[in-house]
Design an enzyme around this catalytic site. Structure first.
Site, PDB file in Angstrom:
ATOM      1  CB  THR A 103      -7.321   6.451  -2.980  1.00 10.18           C
ATOM      2  OG1 THR A 103      -7.547   4.840  -2.119  1.00 10.18           O
ATOM      3  CG2 THR A 103      -8.745   5.618  -4.541  1.00 10.18           C
ATOM      4  NE  ARG A 146      -3.678   0.408   0.710  1.00  6.12           N
ATOM      5  CZ  ARG A 146      -5.002   0.998  -0.348  1.00  6.12           C
ATOM      6  NH1 ARG A 146      -5.257  -0.351  -0.652  1.00  6.12           N
ATOM      7  NH2 ARG A 146      -5.704   1.281   0.050  1.00  6.12           N
ATOM      8  CG  HIS A 187      -6.876  -4.080  -5.718  1.00  6.69           C
ATOM      9  ND1 HIS A 187      -7.680  -2.978  -5.383  1.00  6.69           N
ATOM     10  CD2 HIS A 187      -6.553  -5.333  -4.865  1.00  6.69           C
ATOM     11  CE1 HIS A 187      -8.265  -4.393  -4.387  1.00  6.69           C
ATOM     12  NE2 HIS A 187      -7.664  -4.796  -3.743  1.00  6.69           N
ATOM     13  CG  ASN A 217      -6.135   4.465  -8.950  1.00  6.05           C
ATOM     14  OD1 ASN A 217      -6.657   2.567  -9.476  1.00  6.05           O
ATOM     15  ND2 ASN A 217      -7.020   4.423  -7.410  1.00  6.05           N
ATOM     16  NE  ARG A 259      -3.545   3.457  -6.311  1.00  8.13           N
ATOM     17  CZ  ARG A 259      -4.266   2.950  -5.548  1.00  8.13           C
ATOM     18  NH1 ARG A 259      -3.851   3.295  -4.331  1.00  8.13           N
ATOM     19  NH2 ARG A 259      -4.979   1.942  -5.954  1.00  8.13           N
TER      20      ARG A 259
HETATM   21  P1  IDP Z   1      -7.717   2.097  -2.748  1.00  8.57           P
HETATM   22  O1  IDP Z   1      -8.228   1.326  -3.983  1.00  8.57           O
HETATM   23  O2  IDP Z   1      -6.697   2.458  -2.873  1.00  8.57           O
HETATM   24  O3  IDP Z   1      -8.046   0.424  -2.064  1.00  8.57           O
HETATM   25  P2  IDP Z   1     -10.589   2.279  -2.580  1.00  8.57           P
HETATM   26  O4  IDP Z   1     -11.398   2.980  -1.677  1.00  8.57           O
HETATM   27  O5  IDP Z   1     -10.484   0.790  -2.213  1.00  8.57           O
HETATM   28  O6  IDP Z   1      -9.204   2.811  -3.084  1.00  8.57           O
HETATM   29  O7  IDP Z   1     -11.457   2.083  -4.337  1.00  8.57           O
HETATM   30  C1  IDP Z   1     -11.393   1.224  -5.098  1.00  8.57           C
HETATM   31  C2  IDP Z   1     -11.187   1.818  -6.509  1.00  8.57           C
HETATM   32  O8  IDP Z   1     -11.499   2.091  -6.431  1.00  8.57           O
HETATM   33  C3  IDP Z   1      -9.960   3.222  -6.405  1.00  8.57           C
HETATM   34  O9  IDP Z   1      -8.236   2.779  -6.963  1.00  8.57           O
HETATM   35  C4  IDP Z   1     -10.207   3.468  -7.687  1.00  8.57           C
HETATM   36  O10 IDP Z   1     -10.291   3.359  -8.702  1.00  8.57           O
HETATM   37  C5  IDP Z   1     -11.494   3.310  -7.708  1.00  8.57           C
HETATM   38  N1  IDP Z   1     -12.840   4.316  -6.544  1.00  8.57           N
HETATM   39  C6  IDP Z   1     -12.513   4.981  -5.478  1.00  8.57           C
HETATM   40  N2  IDP Z   1     -12.697   6.148  -5.564  1.00  8.57           N
HETATM   41  C7  IDP Z   1     -13.600   7.244  -6.628  1.00  8.57           C
HETATM   42  C8  IDP Z   1     -13.878   8.496  -6.358  1.00  8.57           C
HETATM   43  O11 IDP Z   1     -14.607   8.651  -6.276  1.00  8.57           O
HETATM   44  N3  IDP Z   1     -14.474   8.342  -8.121  1.00  8.57           N
HETATM   45  C9  IDP Z   1     -13.835   6.929  -8.605  1.00  8.57           C
HETATM   46  N4  IDP Z   1     -13.576   5.940  -8.805  1.00  8.57           N
HETATM   47  C10 IDP Z   1     -12.860   5.669  -7.411  1.00  8.57           C
HETATM   48 MG    MG Z   2      -9.360  -0.932  -1.728  1.00  6.92          MG
END
Ligand code: IDP
Ligand code: MG
Length: 140
Positions: free
Chosen positions: A92, A86, A118, A115, A103
């Site tokens: 994110t 991470r 995952h 981004n 990222r």
């Molecule tokens: P993470 O990948 O950093 O764990 P999460 O909150 O689990 O973040 O969200 C999963 C994925 O959803 C993110 O990596 C991104 O691709 C997408 N995402 C998260 N928040 C948003 C948003 O506000 N708008 C559009 N896509 C989002």
């Molecule tokens: Mg996540």
């Protein structure tokens, strides 16, 4: 403590030809690839994998993005692998991710969805996500 964590090289990573570059970041940090394959995401897998986001307005767009092309899923192993991966990714939102993070260096600063990669966000998620994408005999 040695841990396993799940990564997914997302469609933007694959289209930008950055799979090797991103995997090299993890390997250079001492993490080992113990499972790896290319798959096409499905709605069923995405509804499970992003179950915490199904009610968000961007969920449909996120699923469309994740199905744009085949992705690489992998399992990385190493000391504190979950937190370290991470950290290597950065936050994110790529626009907020520092230079030197995956990222920050490769994500789309104008589009939070794109981004690059995952990674599991905790021990419980890592165990569930590894089991979601890999059978025991695919992990080495
Ligand atoms: P993470 O990948 O950093 O764990 P999460 O909150 O689990 O973040 O969200 C999963 C994925 O959803 C993110 O990596 C991104 O691709 C997408 N995402 C998260 N928040 C948003 C948003 O506000 N708008 C559009 N896509 C989002
Ligand atoms: Mg996540």
């Amino acid at each position: 403590m040695s841990e396993k964590t799940l990564i997914i090289l997302k469609p933007d990573c694959m289209k930008k030809n950055l799979a090797g570059t991103v995997l090299a970041r993890f390997e250079s940090a001492g993490l080992r690839i113990v499972a790896c394959k290319m798959i096409r995401m499905t709605d069923a897998l995405l509804r499970e994998h992003y179950s915490h986001l199904v009610d968000k307005p961007f969920f449909g767009g996120l699923c469309d993005f994740m199905k744009e092309c085949p992705v690489i899923v992998g399992v990385l192993q190493g000391e504190n692998a979950i937190a370290r991966v991470r950290e290597l990714l950065g936050p994110t939102n790529s626009a907020l991710a520092p230079a030197g993070t995956i990222r920050g260096d490769f994500g789309d600063k104008a589009n939070i969805t794109c981004n690059i990669c995952h990674a599991s966000d905790g021990a419980e998620a890592a165990a569930a996500e590894v089991a979601r994408f890999f059978c025991e005999n695919e992990i080495f």
